[in-house]
Scaffold this motif. Structure first.
Motif, PDB file in Angstrom:
ATOM      1  N   ILE A  13      42.393  13.363  25.499  1.00 41.32           N
ATOM      2  CA  ILE A  13      42.362  12.512  26.686  1.00 41.32           C
ATOM      3  C   ILE A  13      40.995  12.647  27.366  1.00 41.32           C
ATOM      4  N   PRO A  14      40.089  11.682  27.153  1.00 43.75           N
ATOM      5  CA  PRO A  14      38.798  11.778  27.844  1.00 43.75           C
ATOM      6  C   PRO A  14      38.954  11.521  29.339  1.00 43.75           C
ATOM      7  N   VAL A  15      38.123  12.189  30.131  1.00 37.73           N
ATOM      8  CA  VAL A  15      38.053  11.963  31.569  1.00 37.73           C
ATOM      9  C   VAL A  15      36.653  11.426  31.852  1.00 37.73           C
ATOM     10  N   LEU A  16      36.586  10.205  32.375  1.00 32.06           N
ATOM     11  CA  LEU A  16      35.305   9.593  32.705  1.00 32.06           C
ATOM     12  C   LEU A  16      35.196   9.466  34.218  1.00 32.06           C
ATOM     13  N   ILE A  17      34.007   9.730  34.743  1.00 36.27           N
ATOM     14  CA  ILE A  17      33.780   9.743  36.187  1.00 36.27           C
ATOM     15  C   ILE A  17      33.205   8.405  36.640  1.00 36.27           C
ATOM     16  N   TYR A  18      33.763   7.886  37.750  1.00 38.88           N
ATOM     17  CA  TYR A  18      33.330   6.615  38.325  1.00 38.88           C
ATOM     18  C   TYR A  18      33.136   6.781  39.829  1.00 38.88           C
ATOM     19  N   PRO A  19      32.166   6.059  40.406  1.00 39.38           N
ATOM     20  CA  PRO A  19      31.936   6.160  41.846  1.00 39.38           C
ATOM     21  C   PRO A  19      33.103   5.632  42.685  1.00 39.38           C
ATOM     22  N   ARG A  45      42.041  10.098  41.158  1.00 41.48           N
ATOM     23  CA  ARG A  45      42.160   9.978  39.705  1.00 41.48           C
ATOM     24  C   ARG A  45      43.191   8.929  39.358  1.00 41.48           C
ATOM     25  N   ALA A  46      43.095   8.430  38.115  1.00 39.19           N
ATOM     26  CA  ALA A  46      44.114   7.525  37.598  1.00 39.19           C
ATOM     27  C   ALA A  46      44.207   7.749  36.097  1.00 39.19           C
ATOM     28  N   GLN A  47      45.426   7.743  35.598  1.00 38.19           N
ATOM     29  CA  GLN A  47      45.648   7.830  34.154  1.00 38.19           C
ATOM     30  C   GLN A  47      45.839   6.417  33.632  1.00 38.19           C
ATOM     31  N   LEU A  48      45.113   6.083  32.564  1.00 34.07           N
ATOM     32  CA  LEU A  48      45.195   4.767  31.970  1.00 34.07           C
ATOM     33  C   LEU A  48      45.654   4.891  30.530  1.00 34.07           C
ATOM     34  N   SER A  49      46.304   3.842  30.044  1.00 31.55           N
ATOM     35  CA  SER A  49      46.713   3.846  28.641  1.00 31.55           C
ATOM     36  C   SER A  49      46.174   2.602  27.950  1.00 31.55           C
ATOM     37  N   MET A  55      43.238   7.679  28.777  1.00 28.47           N
ATOM     38  CA  MET A  55      42.034   8.225  29.414  1.00 28.47           C
ATOM     39  C   MET A  55      42.338   8.442  30.879  1.00 28.47           C
ATOM     40  N   ILE A  56      41.489   9.209  31.523  1.00 22.22           N
ATOM     41  CA  ILE A  56      41.621   9.458  32.948  1.00 22.22           C
ATOM     42  C   ILE A  56      40.330   9.020  33.619  1.00 22.22           C
TER      43      ILE A  56
END
Length: 143
Positions: A13-19, A45-49, A55-56
């Motif tokens: 599960i990759p975690v990508l950072i967004y502003p 945070r949010a978990q996406l499928s 991914m998070i």
């Protein structure tokens, strides 16, 4: 693995950072087809499928930052059914297409896009089942 409804079932599960987490969730859904499954705080945070993957999206804080302009620190590969249609959807939503759809000797048709925060994504459609040895790769038996 034991099931837990509080975390995606995917193994990686990759975690990508967004502003802006909420903006990223909306954009990733519209442009790339991700679906939000869990929201943690309003902008934390949010978990996406996507299919059987996950991914998070994480917020900026302390040492967590999105890529800087002109910097590629990683790329995420996502398998899709139709690369050309997916590319056009992403383009309509403002994704910067880094590489137009192209066919590769290893049996994949791929394109690469940059999202609103500068993360690079490669979307891949299988067009043939090709043994790695046919294009210079080596099959390695798992230990």
């Amino acid at each position: 693995m034991k099931p837990n409804r509080s975390i995606p079932a995917s193994t990686v599960i990759p975690v990508l950072i967004y502003p802006d987490v909420r903006e990223a969730v909306a954009w990733l859904g519209a442009a790339f087809g991700f679906v939000e499954r869990v929201r943690i705080g309003e902008d934390h945070r949010a978990q996406l499928s996507f299919g059987d993957g996950a991914m998070i999206v994480g917020d900026v804080r302390k040492d967590r930052r999105p890529p800087r302009p002109g910097e590629v620190t990683h790329s995420v590969i996502v398998r899709v059914k139709d690369v050309r249609a997916h590319c056009e959807q992403a383009r309509r939503h403002g994704a910067r297409i880094v590489m137009e759809p192209a066919d590769f000797e290893y049996g994949e048709r791929q394109y690469t896009a940059e999202d609103l925060a500068g993360h690079q994504w490669t979307f891949s459609e299988t067009i043939a089942d090709v043994a790695p040895e046919e294009w210079g790769g080596t099959s390695v038996t798992p230990h």
